[in-house]
Scaffold this motif. Sequence first.
Motif, short mmCIF file in Angstrom:
data_model
loop_
_atom_site.label_atom_id
_atom_site.label_comp_id
_atom_site.label_asym_id
_atom_site.label_seq_id
_atom_site.Cartn_x
_atom_site.Cartn_y
_atom_site.Cartn_z
N ASP A 1 34.26 -1.05 35.55
CA ASP A 1 34.31 0.35 35.10
C ASP A 1 35.67 0.99 35.43
O ASP A 1 36.26 0.73 36.47
CB ASP A 1 33.20 1.14 35.80
CG ASP A 1 33.17 2.59 35.36
OD1 ASP A 1 32.76 2.85 34.22
OD2 ASP A 1 33.59 3.45 36.17
N LYS B 1 27.92 5.69 30.79
CA LYS B 1 29.10 4.88 31.08
C LYS B 1 29.19 3.71 30.09
O LYS B 1 28.19 3.30 29.50
CB LYS B 1 29.05 4.33 32.51
CG LYS B 1 29.13 5.40 33.59
CD LYS B 1 30.49 6.07 33.59
CE LYS B 1 30.69 6.91 34.84
NZ LYS B 1 30.96 6.08 36.04
N ASN C 1 28.76 -1.12 42.31
CA ASN C 1 27.53 -1.80 41.86
C ASN C 1 27.86 -3.08 41.11
O ASN C 1 27.16 -4.10 41.25
CB ASN C 1 26.71 -0.87 40.98
CG ASN C 1 26.13 0.31 41.73
OD1 ASN C 1 25.98 0.26 42.96
ND2 ASN C 1 25.82 1.39 41.03
N GLN C 2 28.91 -3.05 40.31
CA GLN C 2 29.30 -4.23 39.54
C GLN C 2 29.84 -5.33 40.45
O GLN C 2 29.54 -6.52 40.24
CB GLN C 2 30.32 -3.83 38.47
CG GLN C 2 29.70 -2.99 37.37
CD GLN C 2 30.70 -2.18 36.56
OE1 GLN C 2 31.91 -2.26 36.78
NE2 GLN C 2 30.20 -1.38 35.63
N ALA D 1 25.56 -0.45 34.76
CA ALA D 1 26.33 0.73 34.36
C ALA D 1 25.36 1.89 34.22
O ALA D 1 24.30 1.75 33.60
CB ALA D 1 27.06 0.48 33.04
N ARG D 2 25.72 3.02 34.79
CA ARG D 2 24.84 4.18 34.72
C ARG D 2 24.86 4.78 33.32
O ARG D 2 25.76 4.52 32.52
CB ARG D 2 25.26 5.22 35.76
CG ARG D 2 25.03 4.78 37.20
CD ARG D 2 25.65 5.74 38.19
NE ARG D 2 27.11 5.78 38.04
CZ ARG D 2 27.88 6.73 38.56
NH1 ARG D 2 27.33 7.73 39.25
NH2 ARG D 2 29.18 6.69 38.39
N ASP E 1 30.00 2.81 39.88
CA ASP E 1 29.70 1.68 39.00
C ASP E 1 30.51 0.44 39.39
O ASP E 1 29.99 -0.68 39.34
CB ASP E 1 29.97 2.06 37.54
CG ASP E 1 28.81 2.81 36.93
OD1 ASP E 1 28.03 3.42 37.68
OD2 ASP E 1 28.67 2.78 35.68
#
Length: 265
Positions: A159, A133, A169-170, A129-130, A166
């Motif tokens: 997210d 976030k 990416n997750q 998570a950036r 995100d």
Amino acid sequence: MNKHYLVLVSILIVHNMYLLGQGHADAAHVIRVLSYNIYHGETVAADKPFDLDLLAKVIADTEPDLVALQEVDFKTTRAQNYDLVTELGQRTKMAPLFGRAMVFDGGEYGEGLLSKYSFISTKKHELPAREGKESRVALEACIVLKCGDTIRFVGTHLDHTTDDTDRINQANRLNEIFRASEVPTILAGDFNAQPDDQPMQILYKEWLPTFMEPAPTYPAVEPVVKIDYILCRPTNRWEVLEAKVIDEPIASDHRPVLRVLKLKL
């Protein structure tokens, strides 16, 4: 009595016993899985704004073996200082497990699992998570089915913001975590992505999408989008026997998703 008749009767008895045994073996490989974003216990247009008994009834009525819960509060102010997953576990007579994603509102917030089976091991995986976030996790439990096979059950909540960076990416991280093992695995949760969105396309590379039709799951009153899922891997080890979205408009702001799955030999 005719000897041939006795032989025929014996054959039929043995055959029926075999079929009965096969039926029991098949049933032992079948598992009922529910995914439910419980909106931290808050109801939608119900008589009571906070009703754990209603939530528990919705869960119990589907007769699940495993439940993945999202938006689970642990002793927060807004949830009246309840440990939500433990309360729901007591009401449904299932084993509870909570995994914290972040500290929140005087308590904690994250994922929950309920199981009719005991947990032989559990693990929490942090998801990317950036900065700025909300933190996200995947909560994993290993269980042994009636048939004796070990599987992993994983609950997560991706997210929720408009930018899908995100979520992408997750999704990639979930594939990385679980692709290394051939242990049969069920992944359930609120992915905040529709079936054709990039995060789901990433997951479909390694997970079996278990829905027959993309029936909407959100919002609960009049759902228009599908964002709640149950996925399986390896894709050749699972058969979908039933797939449905439960018609429940008030216990949460999401509708629960049920799958009846069979683990193939």
